[in-house]
Design an enzyme around this catalytic site. Sequence first.
Site, PDB file in Angstrom:
ATOM      1  N   SER A  83      17.608   5.348 -16.388  1.00 29.27           N
ATOM      2  CA  SER A  83      17.648   6.765 -16.032  1.00 29.27           C
ATOM      3  C   SER A  83      18.864   7.512 -16.558  1.00 29.27           C
ATOM      4  O   SER A  83      18.962   8.736 -16.366  1.00 29.27           O
ATOM      5  CB  SER A  83      17.556   6.921 -14.520  1.00 29.27           C
ATOM      6  OG  SER A  83      16.222   6.752 -14.120  1.00 29.27           O
ATOM      7  N   PHE A 140       3.656   0.057 -10.801  1.00 25.13           N
ATOM      8  CA  PHE A 140       4.179  -1.259 -10.453  1.00 25.13           C
ATOM      9  C   PHE A 140       3.841  -1.582  -8.998  1.00 25.13           C
ATOM     10  O   PHE A 140       4.703  -1.887  -8.184  1.00 25.13           O
ATOM     11  CB  PHE A 140       5.693  -1.323 -10.673  1.00 25.13           C
ATOM     12  CG  PHE A 140       6.105  -1.174 -12.107  1.00 25.13           C
ATOM     13  CD1 PHE A 140       5.711  -2.107 -13.053  1.00 25.13           C
ATOM     14  CD2 PHE A 140       6.867  -0.093 -12.522  1.00 25.13           C
ATOM     15  CE1 PHE A 140       6.076  -1.984 -14.385  1.00 25.13           C
ATOM     16  CE2 PHE A 140       7.253   0.046 -13.854  1.00 25.13           C
ATOM     17  CZ  PHE A 140       6.849  -0.900 -14.791  1.00 25.13           C
ATOM     18  N   ALA A 141       2.554  -1.504  -8.686  1.00 26.17           N
ATOM     19  CA  ALA A 141       2.109  -1.658  -7.300  1.00 26.17           C
ATOM     20  C   ALA A 141       2.096  -3.107  -6.840  1.00 26.17           C
ATOM     21  O   ALA A 141       2.174  -3.375  -5.639  1.00 26.17           O
ATOM     22  CB  ALA A 141       0.708  -1.055  -7.137  1.00 26.17           C
ATOM     23  N   ASN A 180      10.951  10.005 -11.000  1.00 26.29           N
ATOM     24  CA  ASN A 180      10.814   9.973 -12.454  1.00 26.29           C
ATOM     25  C   ASN A 180       9.794  10.988 -12.951  1.00 26.29           C
ATOM     26  O   ASN A 180       9.883  11.455 -14.091  1.00 26.29           O
ATOM     27  CB  ASN A 180      10.412   8.565 -12.899  1.00 26.29           C
ATOM     28  CG  ASN A 180      11.542   7.573 -12.754  1.00 26.29           C
ATOM     29  OD1 ASN A 180      12.600   7.726 -13.349  1.00 26.29           O
ATOM     30  ND2 ASN A 180      11.337   6.544 -11.945  1.00 26.29           N
TER      31      ASN A 180
END
Length: 392
Positions: A83, A140-141, A180
């Site tokens: 980030s 991204f579960a 994000n």
Amino acid sequence: MSRTPIRAALGAAVVFILLAGAAPAAAAGSTLRPQLEAITAAGMPGVFAQAVDGRHRQSAAAGVADVTTGAPTRPGMRHRVGSITKTFTATVLLQLAGEGRLRLDAPLGHYLPAYAVDGVTVRMLLNHTSGIADYDHVIFATDTSLEENRHRTFTPAELAAFGLDQPATNPPGAAWSYSNTNYVLAGMILEKITGRSPAYEITKRIIRPLGLRHTYLPGTGTRIHGPHAAAYIPWYEGVLVDFADYNMSWGWAAGDLVSTTDDLNRFYRALLTGNLLKPAQLAQMQTTVPWVPGAPEYGGYGLGLYSNLLPCGLAWGHDGLVLGHSTISWHSADGRRQVTVAQNMTHYVAPGQPDPIADATITMLVTQLCGEQAATARTAARPHLAEQSFRR
């Protein structure tokens, strides 16, 4: 030992952690290498950093870049900086604002009608007060999704839709909530205004003019060019899995960047000393939403840049985390004192559990920016990290 579940690990957390009151600034010490060794002694496989005090620059590394071969970590390695990309993206948008091509308080729908959200402005995207939810817990579960997405290409439109389809975290402008999705939408605005990709504009406006020779946005390329460390996540039974090779389209304008500690220090010094933005736009970037409501003196999040109260005053910068690589880049307000640190393991501790790696890292950061006396006197608390990279 089982690893931190990825769903919990990738969820954005907000923990307000502050340091002791102001103390006189001190020069960066000659203690960088021993402090990095303290980080590896606490459990980090490899770490490297660069500290700057005026014209004095020191780079050091400790530990291993690869636990299988034992190859050592080197100071000049390339690294996925996550980030910290947001500072680059915000800088370009603020340059466009200075050129009269972008209005920070214009509605999102003015630039992206198909993605309009009532009440959300460009500024709210950049300071994370839009209330638009993050998309990372969607892509991204599950644990298996990390491997399933290793070679998958996500489009910005897909990422934006994932975030916008989730319930809002707060009404627009009402609170700070890291997402994000905000910076994917910001990247789409950049593209709409310029007709070029964020990677093109960041390269043209920042990377080339500053001579950041080892900084680039890889897009759908999975490999890191040049020497780099593995990117480890502790898997089941503590086995370290390397995620260095990864399609980072899922980060795009929010987290795609590869860089070095030297390049990041050069970038932030140029930014804070007015070499990238006009004074009015830099002032906008440094207008923050407080970490602690009603107490702006402790620092907060601006437009792709945040501040933290350290014993020697406010430090400015950003942190970043992707799968296996984390980076923190902090700087004095005048850009004279700087420290950037990169590590090659993430998601190694469950939220709320003791974290000696984080403790050693924060001690190193504060020492290099404020001096050993200030670091010794600090409380057991630590500054805010936008991505909470040690406790996610």
